[in-house]
Design an enzyme around this catalytic site. Structure first.
Site, short mmCIF file in Angstrom:
data_model
loop_
_atom_site.label_atom_id
_atom_site.label_comp_id
_atom_site.label_asym_id
_atom_site.label_seq_id
_atom_site.Cartn_x
_atom_site.Cartn_y
_atom_site.Cartn_z
N ALA A 118 0.78 -1.36 0.12
CA ALA A 118 -0.08 -0.20 -0.02
C ALA A 118 0.86 1.22 0.03
O ALA A 118 1.69 1.64 -0.81
CB ALA A 118 -1.09 -0.14 1.07
N SER A 119 0.65 2.22 1.15
CA SER A 119 1.58 3.30 1.00
C SER A 119 2.84 3.28 0.97
O SER A 119 3.45 4.53 0.88
CB SER A 119 0.71 4.60 1.92
OG SER A 119 -0.33 4.96 1.57
N GLN A 120 3.56 2.36 1.19
CA GLN A 120 4.87 2.11 1.25
C GLN A 120 5.24 2.18 -0.33
O GLN A 120 6.63 2.62 -0.29
CB GLN A 120 5.40 0.78 1.77
CG GLN A 120 5.29 0.81 3.13
CD GLN A 120 5.90 -0.69 3.82
OE1 GLN A 120 5.61 -1.16 4.66
NE2 GLN A 120 7.05 -1.12 3.04
#
Length: 434
Positions: free
Chosen positions: A105-107
Site C-alpha cells: 500500500a502506501s509504502q
C-alpha cells in the site's frame, strides 16, 4: 598619508590570531553540526536481547491479533534479524516465510517519489512547476470552504506545485470528507466499492481517473495544510507522462530491477500466486478473521485487469526487497556502486520540508518520508530517522544514527492499531547496548 591614518597602530599578533580563530570557527560550525548529527552510534546489538523480537511476534500470532508476520532488521546493510512467524494463509495452512509477498500500500509512495525525483535530477521536472503542465484539469482548482450556509467552493489561491504533492500539502484528500464524498464517488474516486487509495480492480488506467480529480474541490488551499490523499498517485501520472513509460515499467527499469528487487510488482505474476499473503480483518473482539474477496479485502493483485498502476498504494513486495530500497536511501542514493539519486536529493526526501504542518510534536515530512525531528517523537527512533507505513499494516523505519533499517510486514485491513508495530520497534531498540 593623512594624519588620522598615521595614528593607526598595526594589530597585535594576539588580536589577529583571535580574529582569525573566530572566523574559522564560524566557518566550521555548520560542518561540525553536520558531522555531529551523523556521527554513527557506538552501541552494538546484543544478540540475546534481539532474540526477544521472536517472542513479541509469536505472541501476536498466538493471541490471533495477526495471522502471521515477517520482521527484518539490517544494520550496516547486513541482516541481523529475519524471522517469519504464523501463517501466510491460515485457512490453507500455508506457513509464513521470508519469501512471502505482501501488499505494501502506501509504502509505494516512497518508491514513486524516488522515481519522480530521478526526473527532477535530469532537468525534466522542476519541483516548483505547476502540476497542470502534465494534468491540464489541475490548471484552475477549487477548495471546499465551510460557511454559514454549508460549504462553498472557492478558487485555489495559487497553482498546485510538484513540491506540494511530494509533501502532501496540496490540499488533496482521498475524498472521505463528508462535504466531498458524494462528488468524489460520482467520478469513481473516494470510498465506495473500494478504499480510496485502492486502484487494482480498475479497468481504466489510473491517470485517466485522476484527470477527473482536477475538476473536484479539494480540502485545503495549496501549501496551507498537510492533507493525506491522492498526491503520490498524481506524481505517478507525472512520471508516466514525462517519461513516456507506464509507471510499472519506469519503476522496474530505474529502481526495482537494478536494485535486485525481484519480488516487487504492481501485480503478482500468476505463477507466483502461492507466495502472496492472505489479508485478514479485525473481528469485533479484536482477533483476526479472513477478509473478503474483492477491493475491500484480498484485492485484485493476481487476477485483476492489470492496467491501473497506483503510485500511492499499488505495489507488492517482500521484506527483503523493500529493505534493499531503504538501504539505498540510507546510503544517500547509492548502493553497490550504482547511483540512483544524488545525496542532496535524498537529503530533501529525508528532512522536514513542511515545518509543523504535519505534526506539532516533532514529526515532519520530507519529499516522500515522514521524519523524526525530536527525540521521543516517534517512540525510540533517533532524531534524523525517517519512515512510513501501509494500509495493510506494514511499517518501516530507517535510523541513520544507529545504521538501522527496520521492516515489519503484516496483512490486516483496516489496520486499527493492534500494537505489534510499536512492540516490534521497542524490541529491536532494546537490543542496542554499550
Amino acid at each position: 598619508m593623512s594624519g588620522s591614518m598615521a595614528t593607526l597602530h598595526p594589530p597585535t599578533f594576539q588580536h589577529t590570531f583571535v580574529k582569525r580563530l573566530l572566523f574559522i570557527l564560524l566557518l566550521l560550525a555548520p560542518i561540525a553540526g553536520f558531522a555531529q548529527d551523523r556521527t554513527p552510534s557506538t552501541l552494538h546489538i546484543d544478540a540475546t536481547r534481539l532474540a526477544r523480537v521472536d517472542s513479541v511476534l509469536e505472541r501476536y500470532v498466538r493471541e490471533n491479533r495477526v495471522a502471521g508476520a515477517v520482521g527484518l532488521v539490517l544494520r550496516d546493510g547486513e541482516v541481523v534479524y529475519e524471522r517469519a512467524v504464523g501463517w501466510a494463509d491460515r485457512e490453507a495452512k500455508r506457513p509464513m516465510t521470508t519469501e512471502t509477498v505482501f501488499r505494501i500500500a502506501s509504502q509505494t509512495k516512497a518508491i514513486t517519489s524516488a522515481a519522480l525525483l530521478m526526473l527532477v535530477e535530469e532537468g525534466r521536472i522542476n519541483l516548483n512547476e505547476p502540476v497542470s503542465r502534465w494534468m491540464p484539469t489541475f490548471a484552475k482548482t477549487t477548495v471546499a470552504v465551510p460557511s454559514d450556509t454549508g460549504v462553498v467552493m472557492v478558487p485555489a489561491r495559487r497553482p498546485i506545485l510538484v513540491r506540494d504533492l511530494l509533501t502532501h500539502t496540496a490540499g488533496i484528500s482521498y475524498g472521505r470528507d463528508a462535504a466531498l464524498a458524494e462528488r468524489y464517488l460520482e467520478q469513481g474516486l473516494g470510498y465506495g466499492e473500494a478504499y480510496g487509495w485502492y486502484f487494482a480492480h480498475l479497468e481504466e488506467p489510473a491517470c485517466e481517473r485522476l484527470d477527473r480529480l482536477g475538476s473536484l474541490p479539494f480540502t485545503a488551499q495549496p501549501g496551507e495544510r498537510f492533507v493525506y490523499g491522492y498526491n503520490t498517485d498524481i506524481l505517478g501520472c507525472i512520471v508516466e507522462r514525462e517519461s513516456g513509460q507506464s509507471l510499472d515499467a519506469f519503476i522496474a527499469e530505474r529502481i526495482t530491477r537494478p536494485l535486485g528487487m525481484r519480488s516487487t510488482w504492481f501485480f503478482m505474476p500468476p505463477d507466483q500466486r502461492s507466495r502472496l499473503a492472505a489479508v485478514y480483518t479485525p473481528a469485533a473482539d479484536g482477533t483476526m478473521e479472513r477478509a473478503p474477496d474483492g477491493p475491500l479485502g484480498q484485492g485484485d493483485y493476481v487476477d485483476g485487469p492489470r492496467v491501473s498502476f497506483a503510485g500511492g498504494a499499488g505495489l507488492l513486495s517482500t521484506a527483503r526487497d523493500y529493505a534493499r530500497f531503504l538501504e539505498m536511501i540510507r546510503h544517500a542514493g547509492t548502493l553497490d556502486g550504482v547511483h540512483y539519486l544524488a545525496p542532496h536529493t535524498v537529503a530533501l526526501m529525508t528532512s522536514n520540508q513542511v515545518g509543523d504542518l504535519h505534526n506539532e510534536n516533532g514529526l515532519g515530512f520530507g519529499l516522500g518520508f515522514e521524519t523524526t525531528d525530536r527525540a521521543g517523537a516517534n517512540d525510540f527512533a533517533s532524531v534524523g530517522s525517517f519512515g512510513w507505513s501501509g494500509a495493510y499494516g506494514s511499517v518501516y523505519e530507517v535510523d541513520p544514527h544507529e545504521r538501522l533499517v527496520l521492516v515489519l510486514m503484516i496483512q490486516v485491513v483496516p489496520y486499527v492499531g493492534s500494537g505489534i508495530r510499536e512492540s516490534f520497534k521497542a524490541a529491536v531498540y532494546q537490543s542496542l547496548v554499550p
